[in-house]
Design an enzyme around this catalytic site. Structure first.
Site, short mmCIF file in Angstrom:
data_model
loop_
_atom_site.label_atom_id
_atom_site.label_comp_id
_atom_site.label_asym_id
_atom_site.label_seq_id
_atom_site.Cartn_x
_atom_site.Cartn_y
_atom_site.Cartn_z
N ILE A 10 8.16 34.34 15.61
CA ILE A 10 9.51 34.73 14.44
C ILE A 10 9.11 34.68 13.41
CG2 ILE A 10 11.06 33.26 13.37
CD1 ILE A 10 10.62 31.14 16.36
N GLY A 34 -0.70 34.30 15.47
CA GLY A 34 -0.04 36.08 15.17
C GLY A 34 -0.56 36.93 15.54
N ASP A 49 -5.41 29.34 6.92
CA ASP A 49 -4.80 28.64 7.44
C ASP A 49 -4.31 27.25 6.60
OD1 ASP A 49 -4.40 25.83 9.50
OD2 ASP A 49 -6.33 27.07 9.97
N ALA A 72 4.78 28.63 9.91
CA ALA A 72 3.21 28.49 10.22
C ALA A 72 4.13 26.82 11.34
CB ALA A 72 2.33 28.43 9.60
N GLN A 74 2.15 24.26 15.06
CA GLN A 74 1.69 23.78 16.46
C GLN A 74 3.31 23.77 16.81
OE1 GLN A 74 1.25 23.27 19.43
NE2 GLN A 74 1.91 21.35 18.89
N TYR A 140 5.49 16.62 18.82
CA TYR A 140 6.08 17.81 17.79
C TYR A 140 7.44 17.71 17.27
CZ TYR A 140 8.13 22.46 17.61
OH TYR A 140 9.29 23.36 17.68
N VAL A 183 8.99 30.67 27.34
CA VAL A 183 9.48 30.68 28.33
C VAL A 183 9.85 32.25 28.52
CG1 VAL A 183 11.90 29.80 28.74
CG2 VAL A 183 10.91 29.56 30.67
N ARG A 269 7.81 19.04 33.70
CA ARG A 269 6.26 18.81 32.64
C ARG A 269 6.95 18.01 31.71
NH1 ARG A 269 5.35 23.98 29.70
NH2 ARG A 269 7.23 23.87 28.85
#
Length: 308
Positions: A10, A34, A49, A72, A74, A140, A183, A269
């Site tokens: 993105i 990336g 980072d 940025a 996770q 998340y 996906v 899942r």
């Protein structure tokens, strides 16, 4: 504009759109997912980072960003379930490092890549608008929502303006098919290799899979530009408002790629929502109609074929 995660999927689209909009742009990325080649020629890359506060601060001091597009993250729900500490270190602590560095250099606005696809939790019918209650179901989602609260706190305490863009499920060129998120990229990679696709069940093995709202990366980049320029409200859903099952997605993507799909029934899942669709009336008022899934998949398929 400084784009954190700017060499990622993105983020690189945001970089391209900002350049086209006349912005001076740099990227900050640790290249864990990336790729340097995702960036247009001439765009400076700070290979850093966000969990490293000193390095983040030094990059901000050098570039002096007026606006930060904070991509940025996770970004995997399943990783967050397995490793919630890692998720919080990147999405909360890393984000706070970005906010503190922004204050040091007088950054005017943060545009935050949040998640509508996870924050609202289950959307059993219709679509969730920006006033819907937050019901995070995974670490998340919780980390993204927590950082939205940090943004509001920094606005109140320090006057740092922000926009939170709550993305639906983003897809498009340059998405990584080798992770656990994305996906469309995963399906495209398997379809082009002649491999079967798993349709993870919504409730019971053999159903059509979970329901999602899929939004094209170019529309997400356009939203980031509008937010950077102060043309959006402070909280905005970015999606299409259209519900698509996993099976429908796989069949449409196979058609766009011109291949036959072998679909396999698989169990649900861990951490997956059953249904997530966003109300995007506010976004349409600012950005116009989003790209249709059919056209977005056609463009994505064209890119995927060219890569092979």
């Amino acid at each position: 504009m400084l784009v954190t995660g700017g060499a990622g999927f993105i983020g690189s689209h945001v970089v391209e759109r900002a350049l086209a909009g006349g912005w001076e742009v740099a990227a900050l990325d640790n290249l864990s997912s990336g790729k340097r080649e995702n960036l247009p020629l001439g765009v400076s890359l700070y290979e850093i980072d966000v969990r490293n506060p000193g390095a983040v601060s030094a990059a901000f001091q050098e570039f002096q960003p007026v606006v930060v597009s904070h991509q940025a993250a996770q970004a995997s729900v399943s990783v967050s379930v397995r490793e919630p500490v890692l998720d919080a270190e990147i999405n909360i602590i890393g984000g706070i490092n970005v906010l503190r560095a922004s204050l040091e250099v007088g950054t005017q606005r943060i545009v935050f890549a949040s998640t509508g696809g996870a924050i609202y939790g289950e959307v059993p019918v219709g679509a969730a608008d920006e006033t819907a209650a937050a019901r995070p179901y995974s670490p998340y989602a919780t980390s993204k929502l927590s950082f939205e609260y940090y943004l509001e706190t920094f606005r109140q305490q320090f006057g740092l303006d922000y926009v939170s863009l709550r993305y639906a499920n983003v897809y498009g060129p340059r998405q990584n098919p080798h992770g656990e998120a994305g996906v469309v990229a995963i399906f495209a990679d398997r379809l082009l290799a002649g491999q079967p696709i798993n349709i993870n069940a919504m409730k019971e093995v053999g159903d059509d899979g979970c329901v999602r709202d899929y939004v094209y990366a170019g529309d997400v980049a356009e939203a980031n530009l509008a937010a950077a320029e102060g043309r959006t409200p402070r909280l905005l859903n970015i999606g299409t408002g259209k519900a698509t099952t996993t099976r429908e997605l796989a069949e449409q993507l196979a058609s766009a790629l011109g291949v036959q799909a072998e679909l396999q029934a698989a169990p649900p899942r861990v951490g997956d929502l059953q249904r997530s669709v966003l109300d995007v009336q506010q976004a349409e008022g600012v950005l116009g109609q989003p790209l249709t899934l059919k056209e977005g998949l056609r463009r994505t398929a064209e890119w995927a074929r060219s890569r092979r």
